[in-house]
Design a protein around this motif. Sequence first.
Motif, PDB file in Angstrom:
ATOM      1  N   TYR A   1      54.509  42.593  42.148  1.00 20.28           N
ATOM      2  CA  TYR A   1      52.819  42.612  41.076  1.00 20.28           C
ATOM      3  C   TYR A   1      52.799  43.914  40.453  1.00 20.28           C
ATOM      4  CZ  TYR A   1      48.461  42.869  40.270  1.00 20.28           C
ATOM      5  OH  TYR A   1      46.874  42.795  39.330  1.00 20.28           O
ATOM      6  N   ARG A   2      52.998  45.479  41.103  1.00 18.20           N
ATOM      7  CA  ARG A   2      52.946  46.666  41.087  1.00 18.20           C
ATOM      8  C   ARG A   2      54.004  47.212  40.053  1.00 18.20           C
ATOM      9  NH1 ARG A   2      48.524  47.479  42.769  1.00 18.20           N
ATOM     10  NH2 ARG A   2      47.624  47.120  44.948  1.00 18.20           N
TER      11      ARG A   2
ATOM     12  N   GLU B   1      53.393  45.336  36.737  1.00 17.97           N
ATOM     13  CA  GLU B   1      51.751  45.693  36.247  1.00 17.97           C
ATOM     14  C   GLU B   1      52.541  46.998  35.283  1.00 17.97           C
ATOM     15  OE1 GLU B   1      49.466  47.318  38.824  1.00 17.97           O
ATOM     16  OE2 GLU B   1      47.280  47.497  37.678  1.00 17.97           O
TER      17      GLU B   1
ATOM     18  N   GLN C   1      53.772  46.073  31.742  1.00 14.71           N
ATOM     19  CA  GLN C   1      52.851  45.211  31.163  1.00 14.71           C
ATOM     20  C   GLN C   1      52.207  47.132  30.350  1.00 14.71           C
ATOM     21  OE1 GLN C   1      50.423  42.133  32.590  1.00 14.71           O
ATOM     22  NE2 GLN C   1      49.005  43.882  31.086  1.00 14.71           N
TER      23      GLN C   1
ATOM     24  N   ARG D   1      48.415  55.222  35.764  1.00 15.85           N
ATOM     25  CA  ARG D   1      47.981  54.168  36.821  1.00 15.85           C
ATOM     26  C   ARG D   1      47.713  55.674  37.882  1.00 15.85           C
ATOM     27  NH1 ARG D   1      46.111  51.379  35.279  1.00 15.85           N
ATOM     28  NH2 ARG D   1      46.491  49.064  35.156  1.00 15.85           N
TER      29      ARG D   1
END
Lengths: 553, 545
Positions: free
Chosen positions: B35-36, B39, B42, B68
């Motif tokens: 997921y990280r 992200e 993206q 981030r």
Amino acid sequence: MPSMKQMTIFFVTSSVVGSCNLKYSYDLLLQYLQKTQSLAMLGVINEHINFEVLPGQPSTISDDAEVVALVGNSQDLAKQINQKEVHWGLLEDSVEERLERALSDSEKAEVENKEVELEDTKKRSTEGGKQGASVKKLKKDKLVGAMGKNVRSETSMVSMAPRVKPELTLPMMPIEVEHSILDDLRNRVQLSSLALPSVSFYTFLNTHNGLNCSSISQDGSFVAGGFSDSSLKVWDMSKIGQPAKICSCDDRKSTSGCCFYGGNKLVACRTNSQGENGPTQSDHLQGSDEGKRPYTLFQGHAGPVYSSTFSPLGDFLLSSSSDSTIRLWSNKLKANLVCYKGHNYPVWDVQFSPVGHYFASASHDRTARIWSMERIQPLRIMAGHLSDVDCVQWHVNSNYIATGSSDKTVRLWDVQSGECVRIFIGHRSMVLSLAMSPDGRYMASGDEDGTIMMWDLSTGRCVSPLMGHNSCVWTLAFSCEGTLLASGSADCTVKLWDVTSSTKALKMEDNKASCTNRLRLLKALPTKATPVYSLRFSRRNLLFAAGALSKLS
Amino acid sequence: MSTVPKEMIEVIAQSIGIANLSPDVALALAPDVEYRLREIMQEAIKCMRHSKRTVLTADDVDGALSLRNVEPIYGFASGDPLRFKRAVGHKDLFYIDDRDMDLKEVIEAPLSKAPLDIAVVAHWLAIEGVQPAIPENAPLEAIVAPSESKRSEHGKEDALPVDIKLPVKHVLSRELQMYFDKITELTLSRSESVLFKEALVSLATDPGLHPLVPYFSYFIADEVARSLNELPVLFALMRVIRSLLRNPHIHIEPYLHQLMPSMITCLVAKKLGHRIADNHWELRDFSANLVSTVCRRFGHVYHNLQSRLTKTLIHAFLDPSKALTQHYGAIQGLSALGPGVVRLLILPNLETYMQLLEPEMQLDKQKNEMKRKEAWRVYGSLLCAAGKCLYDRLKLFPGLLSPSTRSLRRIKGRVATNMPNKRKSSTSLLSQQPPLKKLATDASMGSITPISLTANMQGATDVFPSQSSNSGIIQSSSSGQISKDTLSGAIRRDKGGAQPQKSSAVLSQAWKEDLDAGHLLTSLFELFGEGIFSFTQPAEMSFFL
């Protein structure tokens, strides 16, 4: 939920990556629901949602109004928002209007004269209709006359737009500026599908992938570039042809000068024929510039500069950066004046309002903000987008701003109230560029896939998609009388679109044949390996374009 | 959900020294890591878009990480796109091609030049919607109507007979000078390199080269004269000419008078290259094609262009004192000009020439192997030229050699009666085959067996008398004529006697438009044997089979 029908969500994506992402999101959702034991929700999903990803080319945009799922808004909310009233008319008592009024009397007389002449020739042709040649000639005359009328009616179409009162207090316009604007308006070249504009292209060389954005001042005399090394550089194009010490070059100086200042088509052509290799000579001279830079370097940002914009009069310059600040620079003093802090994340875009003084910014923090030059705090914060706000554009009457976002929507906001008054749904990828038509009724938006969409602000519907680019549309610009739309893209072309055909088809709403309201691609102008970063029509309808020469692959 | 497998987490854990990672932890971490990663990617794509790029760079990922609040990854400072290499044996495994560099070398190396500063230049992308053809613009379409504009200029000149030309100072920009120097250097010294190929492409496509054309033509003329012994240089020069000819933005006509002698030199020079192994034949072929291209393109503008060229070539061809290499070049040049030229100029002289050539080709008469080889080359080119010409004739009259139903009907049933005869004769004549076969030269290229061929020809003679009555009709008579000629030829050869005036007469008449392809074929067959049949179409061959 008894009211909920069986719903099938189809995602049609052209890219493998897209389909993978969608599948991943869906899996993520299911996983989350399972983990949190929200069985009710899982039940609903299992019962009502049928998730499928179909690879292949997406169908045409017009026939799916159900792209809501991609957007995350319910259709109802969007409808509700889109029912609000939008006063898309032009400002009262603008310079243009004053000029029109002044001209209208003389023009009327002229038109009447022409008509009388036409009648005369008609009579003559019927009398002596033996000679075919003369008849032909007469026909040509008539055609020209009709064209002339057409052009006039188009310009008056702009002036026919309703008038609205400004909601912001507008800055005063100096009288000499007003005079120069009036002068430009009088000398404006009428563009149409038959009369295409001249395009002057500013190419950035040796950027080494460092140029993030460029902007061109209203008259094309200044070009600014924002770089990833946090610098902002401004070139005075009127001085670029001037040699430092070499005399007897007044000739070239004056020609290039009038080209860049005047923005007039005729002047431009003459310059071209006279000094064909003016630009190539000039860059020699730049090299031998005795160690002095040929540009003004503005340093102050602490991160890549993502956007810059010239004030309407060209005396100020704004830049936005990844360091979450916006800076105001004076073009005359060559210095930083103000640093506006307010956003918490990179500011992707900043735009001066058409009247100056106010400006809008768009940021990664999912907000757009309205600022005035004299205050360091924002005046309004527009929140509502579900992802980054990537681009922002002012409406011609300065009462609204439009924002394009990574959530694939475009929104229109009321500047005074800060409310969202329109949501435009239809793009399939991140919206990168926006432009407002000069009559205030239409808006164009370009996205990552190369699709451009024309929107009707009053209805909130898409007039027609413009397909043609095959890569990101970085920039869009309407010609001054609103007959042409220019688009610049990463596929190294400038494309010119006929806008009148679509708007007219829309007016005759009874014949809703989809083919008629497709906008026409008039011309594609390929550059030499130069993606087009920005476009700007001067007040005299000369088109300026800028881009960085990328390595020939 | 499985881009990052739990094994990967375990491997990473091991690599940072955590030996006993429980499988649950790996299982929980894997989706989170994925997921990280997604992200970050993206966000990195957003940064890329706002930098107005379509290629993701390490900077974009760094930007995404800083969004981030994660420390950026160090070690990827270069702004250029990374170069990945596929790991051997793995389909989806890539690694960055990161070569080891000796630090000492880096330090001792001279400082590289400072990069050029960023500059902005302006040009006209379009003027009233039309793109001007300047080097700054992408080459769109060739300049279409230069001839028209020229013609109109000529018209003006007619009206104004006095044409005063002021001395014009010709200024060549520095870029063009550098370009010219680079090209000449490549041509002379590195014509084998890839760079030279690129240069040729540039010469053939770049719209801004017109100012250089006089310099190029002078350079080429000069160099051809100077380096006749350097075959690679000559070849490179010819390639340059070809590229210049191909460039649609260049009007090369005014410089042709300078280029043509060079091309002809490369075609018919006595000696090209200084080594025996040098393949000057290829250069001659290449130049022949070039010359013919020029004639085709500019022949209608300069009417005496082709006539002058053919005069030069035929002069070389017909002079027995000239070397065989020169003959070869002349033949290639003439045949490249088209079958018409071959018919007009080569075929009438073919008979006599062959008489000259034959002794050169035979092992017992010409002891010098080089000379013999050359003779065979010339023979091959002659065969090719004649064959192409024949092919062209056959194409012109497709019905000529095929047994048309009309001609069959004219024979009024005699064919039917003759058929058994024919077959009989063909079988009976099989015995005659050996002498004919012997006649066939060993340069046989045809795919047809001489047996069936001769048999058919002989068989066809039976039909001949009936056809001779209406020989006014070419179509019907042709097949008969062939057989007659062949027959006579065969007889001639069988007897060892001669009936040469027949075939030479045909050849000397070869330039005539209404030439009978049948005659031609026969005569050529006499001279070349069945090698010539490879130039006739299979459809026509059906007649013989």
